[in-house]
Motif scaffolding. Structure first.
Motif, short mmCIF file in Angstrom:
data_model
loop_
_atom_site.label_atom_id
_atom_site.label_comp_id
_atom_site.label_asym_id
_atom_site.label_seq_id
_atom_site.Cartn_x
_atom_site.Cartn_y
_atom_site.Cartn_z
N MET A 1 0.84 -1.18 0.00
CA MET A 1 0.00 0.00 0.00
C MET A 1 0.88 1.24 0.00
O MET A 1 1.80 1.37 0.77
N SER A 2 0.59 2.14 -0.88
CA SER A 2 1.34 3.39 -0.95
C SER A 2 0.64 4.47 -0.14
O SER A 2 -0.57 4.58 -0.17
N TYR A 3 1.41 5.26 0.58
CA TYR A 3 0.84 6.33 1.37
C TYR A 3 0.85 7.65 0.62
O TYR A 3 0.47 8.67 1.15
N CYS A 4 1.28 7.63 -0.61
CA CYS A 4 1.22 8.80 -1.48
C CYS A 4 0.84 8.28 -2.86
O CYS A 4 1.53 7.43 -3.41
N PRO A 5 -0.26 8.78 -3.42
CA PRO A 5 -0.69 8.29 -4.73
C PRO A 5 0.37 8.49 -5.82
O PRO A 5 1.13 9.47 -5.79
N ALA A 6 0.40 7.58 -6.76
CA ALA A 6 1.36 7.66 -7.86
C ALA A 6 1.25 8.99 -8.60
O ALA A 6 2.28 9.57 -8.97
N LEU A 23 11.30 8.05 -12.45
CA LEU A 23 12.06 7.52 -11.33
C LEU A 23 11.17 7.21 -10.13
O LEU A 23 11.30 6.17 -9.50
N ALA A 24 10.22 8.08 -9.84
CA ALA A 24 9.34 7.87 -8.68
C ALA A 24 8.54 6.58 -8.81
O ALA A 24 8.43 5.80 -7.86
N LEU A 25 8.00 6.34 -9.99
CA LEU A 25 7.21 5.11 -10.18
C LEU A 25 8.09 3.86 -10.14
O LEU A 25 7.68 2.83 -9.62
N THR A 26 9.29 3.97 -10.66
CA THR A 26 10.23 2.85 -10.60
C THR A 26 10.57 2.51 -9.16
O THR A 26 10.57 1.35 -8.76
N GLN A 27 10.85 3.55 -8.36
CA GLN A 27 11.18 3.32 -6.96
C GLN A 27 9.98 2.77 -6.20
O GLN A 27 10.14 1.90 -5.34
N LEU A 28 8.80 3.28 -6.50
CA LEU A 28 7.58 2.81 -5.84
C LEU A 28 7.39 1.32 -6.10
O LEU A 28 7.14 0.54 -5.17
N ALA A 29 7.53 0.91 -7.34
CA ALA A 29 7.37 -0.51 -7.69
C ALA A 29 8.41 -1.36 -6.98
O ALA A 29 8.10 -2.44 -6.46
#
Length: 53
Positions: A1-6, A23-29
């Motif tokens: 679960m992410s605490y900050c939306p993509a 970069l943000a989406l890559t790190q999130l994944a």
């Protein structure tokens, strides 16, 4: 679960101007595929986004 939306991560990344696009989406994944448990979670979205108050 992410605490900050993509969408917010992408907006912040673009606003900074010093990050490679995506970069943000890559790190999130990467972070969430680790399936590690955390002792603390920080919501960085709700407290700074005026539309969520």
């Amino acid at each position: 679960m992410s605490y900050c939306p993509a969408e917010e991560l992408i907006r912040r990344e673009e606003a900074r101007g010093d990050r490679r696009a995506g970069l943000a989406l890559t790190q999130l994944a990467f972070i969430y595929q680790q399936q590690e448990l955390y002792h603390i979670a920080v919501d960085t979205f709700y407290s700074v986004c005026p539309t969520n108050r």
